[in-house]
Design a protein around this motif. Structure first.
Motif, short mmCIF file in Angstrom:
data_model
loop_
_atom_site.label_atom_id
_atom_site.label_comp_id
_atom_site.label_asym_id
_atom_site.label_seq_id
_atom_site.Cartn_x
_atom_site.Cartn_y
_atom_site.Cartn_z
N VAL A 22 0.53 -1.49 -0.27
CA VAL A 22 0.42 0.35 0.45
C VAL A 22 0.90 1.04 0.21
N ALA A 23 1.67 1.53 1.22
CA ALA A 23 3.01 2.64 0.86
C ALA A 23 3.55 2.88 -0.35
N ILE A 24 3.83 1.73 -1.01
CA ILE A 24 4.26 2.06 -2.41
C ILE A 24 3.28 2.15 -3.68
N LEU A 25 2.61 1.85 -3.69
CA LEU A 25 1.41 2.30 -4.60
C LEU A 25 1.39 3.29 -3.92
N GLU A 26 0.78 4.26 -2.83
CA GLU A 26 0.29 5.60 -2.75
C GLU A 26 2.13 6.54 -3.14
N LYS A 27 3.06 5.70 -2.84
CA LYS A 27 4.44 6.59 -3.70
C LYS A 27 4.03 6.84 -4.81
N TRP A 28 3.71 6.19 -5.14
CA TRP A 28 3.72 6.26 -6.74
C TRP A 28 2.52 6.55 -7.78
N GLY A 29 1.90 7.04 -6.25
CA GLY A 29 0.85 7.78 -6.79
C GLY A 29 -0.64 7.36 -7.26
N ALA A 30 -0.96 6.17 -6.68
CA ALA A 30 -1.95 5.34 -7.06
C ALA A 30 -3.29 6.23 -5.81
N LEU A 74 8.06 -5.76 -8.00
CA LEU A 74 8.07 -4.61 -9.48
C LEU A 74 9.08 -3.53 -8.48
N HIS A 75 8.58 -2.61 -7.55
CA HIS A 75 9.25 -1.26 -6.67
C HIS A 75 11.03 -2.16 -6.89
N ALA A 76 11.48 -3.28 -6.39
CA ALA A 76 11.95 -4.35 -6.54
C ALA A 76 13.57 -4.04 -7.90
N SER A 77 12.54 -4.59 -8.76
CA SER A 77 12.98 -4.24 -10.22
C SER A 77 13.11 -2.40 -10.31
N LEU A 78 12.04 -2.08 -9.92
CA LEU A 78 12.39 -0.36 -10.46
C LEU A 78 13.86 0.53 -10.04
N ARG A 79 13.93 -0.23 -8.00
CA ARG A 79 15.52 0.22 -7.54
C ARG A 79 16.43 -0.70 -7.99
N ARG A 86 13.57 10.42 -7.37
CA ARG A 86 11.97 10.90 -8.24
C ARG A 86 11.70 9.79 -8.89
N ASN A 87 12.45 9.55 -10.37
CA ASN A 87 12.31 8.34 -11.30
C ASN A 87 11.49 7.36 -10.36
N LEU A 88 12.47 6.70 -9.43
CA LEU A 88 11.98 5.54 -8.06
C LEU A 88 10.39 5.73 -7.91
N TYR A 89 9.47 6.41 -7.87
CA TYR A 89 8.48 6.81 -7.63
C TYR A 89 8.19 7.27 -8.11
N GLY A 90 8.26 7.69 -9.16
CA GLY A 90 8.04 8.76 -10.91
C GLY A 90 7.01 7.52 -11.73
N PHE A 91 8.26 6.87 -11.73
CA PHE A 91 8.07 5.83 -13.04
C PHE A 91 6.94 5.76 -13.13
N MET A 92 6.23 5.07 -12.33
CA MET A 92 5.38 3.71 -12.73
C MET A 92 3.44 4.85 -12.97
N ALA A 93 3.64 6.67 -12.96
CA ALA A 93 3.37 7.26 -13.22
C ALA A 93 2.95 8.32 -14.91
N SER A 105 0.28 5.35 -18.37
CA SER A 105 1.37 5.08 -17.29
C SER A 105 1.51 3.88 -17.18
N PRO A 106 2.33 3.00 -16.59
CA PRO A 106 2.05 1.94 -15.97
C PRO A 106 0.64 1.45 -14.72
N LEU A 107 1.20 2.62 -14.14
CA LEU A 107 0.00 2.83 -13.15
C LEU A 107 -1.49 2.68 -13.62
N GLU A 108 -1.98 3.78 -14.57
CA GLU A 108 -2.98 3.08 -15.37
C GLU A 108 -4.09 2.04 -15.80
N VAL A 109 -2.21 1.54 -16.23
CA VAL A 109 -2.80 -0.04 -17.05
C VAL A 109 -3.08 -0.67 -15.94
#
Length: 133
Positions: A22-30, A74-79, A86-93, A105-109
């Motif tokens: 949940v914390a990761i998804l919220e950092k991605w802007g979900a 997914l978060h581990a791969s982004l790390r 900024r990229n780590l948490y922004g990429f998904m949005a 965006s990946p988050l949208e998908v």
């Protein structure tokens, strides 16, 4: 047929994993609705996962545990791919014009809640890191 209750340790681990996802998804802007759909949890379970109650426990089914695992991986791969937050948490949005995103965006998908789509997005992003593990 009797249903077995998950052991307390499993429920504690499930709660920890869910809170982290949940914390990761919220950092991605979900949004809350997106988080609930992606993890296939109720709004009340999502709300409880957001609280800081260390005693909270939850039973998750295999599908939900797999979704939590995919978000964490997914978060581990982004790390591995990105050094800066900024990229780590922004990429998904960010809108992405490559397959499988096609301008979304990946988050949208993944927000539609389809497990196969979540897995495909994980697999795609994980493949970007190459053999960097």
């Amino acid at each position: 047929m009797a249903t077995m209750e998950a052991p307390a340790t499993d429920r504690s681990k499930s709660a920890t994993g869910l809170k982290t996802a949940v914390a990761i998804l919220e950092k991605w802007g979900a949004s809350g609705e997106q988080v609930a759909a992606i993890l296939r949890v109720s709004r009340s379970t999502y709300a409880r996962a957001k609280r800081a109650d260390p005693e909270w426990r939850v039973s998750l089914d295999e599908d939900q545990l797999t979704r939590v695992s995919l978000v964490l991986n997914l978060h581990a791969s982004l790390r591995v791919l990105f050094d800066n937050p900024r990229n780590l948490y922004g990429f998904m949005a960010m809108a992405n014009h490559n397959a499988p995103f096609h301008g979304r965006s990946p988050l949208e998908v993944i927000s539609g809640g389809d497990m196969l789509v979540l897995y495909d997005v994980f697999r795609h992003i994980d493949s970007l890191r190459g053999a960097q593990w």
